[in-house]
Design an enzyme around this catalytic site. Sequence first.
Site, mmCIF file in Angstrom:
data_model
loop_
_atom_site.group_PDB
_atom_site.id
_atom_site.type_symbol
_atom_site.label_atom_id
_atom_site.label_comp_id
_atom_site.label_asym_id
_atom_site.label_seq_id
_atom_site.Cartn_x
_atom_site.Cartn_y
_atom_site.Cartn_z
ATOM 1 N N SER A 8 24.524 -25.043 44.242
ATOM 2 C CA SER A 8 25.722 -25.873 44.104
ATOM 3 C C SER A 8 26.917 -25.113 44.671
ATOM 4 C CB SER A 8 25.975 -26.200 42.624
ATOM 5 O OG SER A 8 27.254 -26.788 42.441
ATOM 6 N N TYR A 44 27.043 -22.287 34.168
ATOM 7 C CA TYR A 44 26.389 -23.091 35.197
ATOM 8 C C TYR A 44 26.695 -22.503 36.571
ATOM 9 C CZ TYR A 44 25.122 -27.103 38.105
ATOM 10 O OH TYR A 44 24.554 -27.911 39.060
#
Length: 259
Positions: free
Chosen positions: A145, A155
């Site tokens: 990501s 994350y």
Amino acid sequence: MPLTRSLGTRALITGASAGIGREFAWQLAEAGLDLVLVARDKQRLDALAEELHEAHDVAVEVLPADLLTTPGIKAVEARVAASVNRIDVLVNNAGFGLRKPFDENDVDDELGMLRILVEVPLRLTHAALSHLLPAGEGVIINIASVAGFTPRGTYSAAKAWLLSFSRWANLVYKPRGVTVTAVAPGFVRTEFHQRLGGPLEHRIPDPLWLAAPDVVRVALRDARRGKAVTIPSLRYKAIVVAAKLVPDALAERLGRIGR
């Protein structure tokens, strides 16, 4: 090393029942690859397998597995490492995020996310290399990501690990015929953000949303070319460059928008 490599004959995709994983299944089936689909929901996997077989006449195995559990991970590891009906392409796509800040989350939830985003790709990549390296060919795709380029909590940290791991692995194993590509999209219109809850569609500007077919198309193109990292959008490439110039404190505040 050719500019564009073959993807082989069979791909295994984790998180295949929805979103980016489902789109990988469709595009790889269209390219003629047989598939092994991994996710928790057997009913959704069975329905997808039937659709893919009917549309593209490819063989589709269904492997229901909960990757938060040791038996689930072991089952998928064993399939990836199997020498019969060998996996040529591994797509590490399974993942989820947590909506609350780190200090408000249960630590077991944090560890579960870390397991899915770090331990599972590590284990499956290791299993795949056991037969891809002797064969001298193979493709591994890790869904990272753009969050991995900025300080945005655990994350972001997990995706940063996946980016670094993929860059290193591609350097080491590409000369031996196995490429490892990290795909770093931004916001993609999938169930991922719906599961987090909250009306993200109204908080994120429309130009920042990407379509899963476009993300997967670029990912497969760049994986064939042996790229270590691909950011499947010019706008997000610009954002990543800008993020390197922004102080960490400001980048962290801006990152809260997407939580």
